[in-house]
Design a protein around this motif. Structure first.
Motif, short mmCIF file in Angstrom:
data_model
loop_
_atom_site.label_atom_id
_atom_site.label_comp_id
_atom_site.label_asym_id
_atom_site.label_seq_id
_atom_site.Cartn_x
_atom_site.Cartn_y
_atom_site.Cartn_z
N PHE A 129 -6.83 -6.79 -22.43
CA PHE A 129 -6.62 -8.25 -21.81
C PHE A 129 -7.49 -8.14 -20.41
O PHE A 129 -7.11 -9.05 -19.62
N GLY A 130 -8.11 -7.19 -20.08
CA GLY A 130 -9.21 -7.47 -18.88
C GLY A 130 -8.64 -6.79 -17.80
O GLY A 130 -9.04 -7.31 -16.61
N PHE A 131 -7.65 -5.89 -17.91
CA PHE A 131 -7.29 -5.16 -16.69
C PHE A 131 -7.74 -3.68 -16.52
O PHE A 131 -8.18 -3.31 -17.39
N SER A 132 -7.90 -3.36 -15.05
CA SER A 132 -8.31 -2.02 -14.96
C SER A 132 -6.80 -1.28 -14.87
O SER A 132 -5.86 -1.72 -14.24
N VAL A 133 -6.90 -0.26 -15.44
CA VAL A 133 -5.72 0.25 -15.93
C VAL A 133 -5.46 1.87 -15.32
O VAL A 133 -6.67 2.72 -15.49
N LEU A 134 -4.38 2.37 -14.93
CA LEU A 134 -4.24 3.73 -14.61
C LEU A 134 -2.69 4.11 -15.08
O LEU A 134 -1.85 3.55 -14.93
N GLU A 135 -2.70 5.44 -15.63
CA GLU A 135 -1.51 5.89 -16.08
C GLU A 135 -1.07 7.02 -15.28
O GLU A 135 -2.16 7.96 -14.74
N PRO A 138 -7.62 -2.85 -5.32
CA PRO A 138 -7.67 -2.94 -6.65
C PRO A 138 -8.65 -1.98 -7.08
O PRO A 138 -9.57 -1.47 -6.53
N PHE A 139 -8.25 -1.60 -8.57
CA PHE A 139 -8.98 -0.52 -9.22
C PHE A 139 -10.41 -0.84 -9.53
O PHE A 139 -11.26 0.12 -9.23
N GLU A 140 -10.58 -2.20 -9.69
CA GLU A 140 -11.84 -2.83 -10.01
C GLU A 140 -12.19 -4.20 -9.32
O GLU A 140 -11.24 -4.91 -9.37
N LYS A 141 -13.17 -4.54 -8.55
CA LYS A 141 -13.16 -5.64 -8.02
C LYS A 141 -13.15 -6.69 -9.04
O LYS A 141 -14.28 -6.31 -10.15
N GLY A 142 -12.66 -7.80 -8.90
CA GLY A 142 -12.79 -8.92 -10.00
C GLY A 142 -11.79 -8.71 -11.13
O GLY A 142 -11.97 -9.68 -12.13
N LYS A 143 -10.95 -7.60 -11.23
CA LYS A 143 -9.90 -7.27 -12.32
C LYS A 143 -8.62 -7.26 -11.81
O LYS A 143 -8.49 -6.49 -10.88
N PRO A 144 -7.62 -7.74 -12.40
CA PRO A 144 -6.34 -7.49 -12.08
C PRO A 144 -5.99 -5.95 -12.52
O PRO A 144 -6.68 -5.47 -13.39
N SER A 145 -5.09 -5.28 -11.89
CA SER A 145 -4.69 -4.11 -11.85
C SER A 145 -3.42 -3.69 -12.78
O SER A 145 -2.43 -4.51 -12.61
N CYS A 146 -3.31 -2.77 -13.54
CA CYS A 146 -1.95 -2.27 -14.23
C CYS A 146 -1.89 -1.00 -13.87
O CYS A 146 -2.78 0.01 -14.22
N ILE A 147 -0.74 -0.62 -13.54
CA ILE A 147 -0.29 1.04 -13.20
C ILE A 147 0.96 1.02 -14.42
O ILE A 147 2.00 0.76 -14.16
N ILE A 148 0.53 1.94 -15.32
CA ILE A 148 1.44 2.55 -16.37
C ILE A 148 2.15 3.41 -15.74
O ILE A 148 1.56 4.64 -15.74
N GLU A 205 -9.73 -13.61 -12.52
CA GLU A 205 -10.43 -12.65 -12.08
C GLU A 205 -9.49 -12.18 -10.65
O GLU A 205 -10.00 -11.78 -9.49
N LEU A 206 -8.25 -12.15 -10.83
CA LEU A 206 -7.26 -11.78 -9.82
C LEU A 206 -6.90 -10.37 -9.54
O LEU A 206 -6.09 -9.78 -9.77
N ASP A 207 -8.00 -9.93 -8.61
CA ASP A 207 -7.89 -8.59 -8.42
C ASP A 207 -6.86 -8.37 -7.14
O ASP A 207 -6.60 -7.23 -6.72
N ASN A 208 -5.99 -9.41 -6.83
CA ASN A 208 -4.95 -9.31 -5.96
C ASN A 208 -3.62 -9.28 -6.60
O ASN A 208 -2.50 -9.12 -5.80
N LEU A 209 -3.72 -9.09 -7.70
CA LEU A 209 -2.44 -8.68 -8.49
C LEU A 209 -2.50 -7.37 -9.14
O LEU A 209 -3.27 -7.14 -9.84
#
Length: 288
Positions: free
Chosen positions: A214-220, A237-247, A179-183
């Motif tokens: 894969f459990g990430f919160s995602v924003l394009e 983070p986009f969601e607490k408890g979830k790593p974030s991915c920016i495409i 749950e690395l929401d700092n990533l």
């Protein structure tokens, strides 16, 4: 230096017109370095310049150039280490070392190797270049911060072609599990890798759905729009408890018409005439 939040630094951020000028300066600097050395990765340097400028010059990363090893700094991993020209140019623009050093890119005994080396230059967190390594390192750093109760954040910029490496998805599963929401993973989605377009090499779409699975919160977003980039970084983070991915949807060779969307410019080397043409298009004067 006192630790500050991004929202606090946001009040002093440069305007987006200034960020655009700095990104274009990074672009031309990287091309000049590639011309000097005779080797490099022009296309990816140009596609990633807006992302790098926003991170380092837009107040996103909490770093201290006077103390590169400051314990409370945010960590940034340049996973696509082959795009060292843009990365070095950004670090110099931020003040980690003099811009004059850029003229020694890949010279014998130069600290500016073809891939970033944390033992050679300040501001580099990890040696990268073998693709697929940046996200595992970043995941480990984010987990270390969590285990130690630290508040600093970890960012990693990956190429889209390198996501064909399985080590990325092992790291993604780990980041989700803990749950690395700092990533935050930023994908430079320029759709070209060495040799051809990514979708002709190994199909990647639907890419957002893969990260979601894969459990990430995602924003394009548009990876060349500084307002969109700043807005995305401000929401982390986009969601607490979830790593974030920016495409970050980008254009390989962005800003230089003869290089845009051309697979040959993945590692094309500009001539003097092409440098002059690029300077005119980017509205940046030569010599830098």
């Amino acid at each position: 230096m006192q630790e500050t939040t991004f929202k606090e630094r946001l009040n002093q951020r440069p305007d987006t017109a200034l960020l655009q000028r700095e990104a274009n300066r990074i672009r031309l600097s990287a091309m000049t370095m590639t011309h000097h050395s005779g080797v490099g990765h022009t296309g990816g340097d140009l596609s990633s310049a807006d992302i790098l400028a926003t991170l380092y010059l837009g107040g996103v990363l909490n770093v201290d150039t006077a103390r590169p090893a400051w314990p409370q700094r945010d960590r940034f991993m340049m996973s696509k280490g082959h795009c060292a020209g843009a990365f070095y140019s950004t670090l110099a623009a931020r003040g980690f070392f003099p811009r004059a050093w850029l003229g020694r890119f890949m010279d014998p005994l130069s600290p500016l190797n073809g891939h970033p080396d944390r033992n050679k230059l300040p501001g580099i967190e990890a040696n990268t270049g073998p693709l697929g390594h940046g996200l595992p390192i970043a995941t480990g750093a984010a987990l270390a911060a969590r285990m130690r109760g630290e508040t600093w954040r970890v960012f990693v910029l990956t190429g889209d072609g390198e996501l064909q490496e399985g080590s990325n998805w092992e790291a993604a599963m780990t980041a989700h599990h803990y749950e690395l929401d700092n990533l935050t993973v930023i994908v430079d989605r320029n759709r070209i890798q060495q040799g051809d377009f990514t979708e002709k090499t190994i199909r990647m779409d639907p890419l957002a759905a893969k990260w979601l699975a894969f459990g990430f919160s995602v924003l394009e977003i548009d990876g060349h729009n500084h307002e969109a980039l700043l807005d995305a970084f401000s929401r982390l983070p986009f969601e607490k408890g979830k790593p974030s991915c920016i495409i970050a949807n980008t254009i390989k060779g962005k800003g230089v018409s003869f290089a845009e969307n051309q697979p040959a410019w993945h590692h094309g080397v500009p001539t003097v005439a092409q440098l002059e043409a690029a300077a005119a298009e980017l509205n940046v004067e030569l010599p830098l």
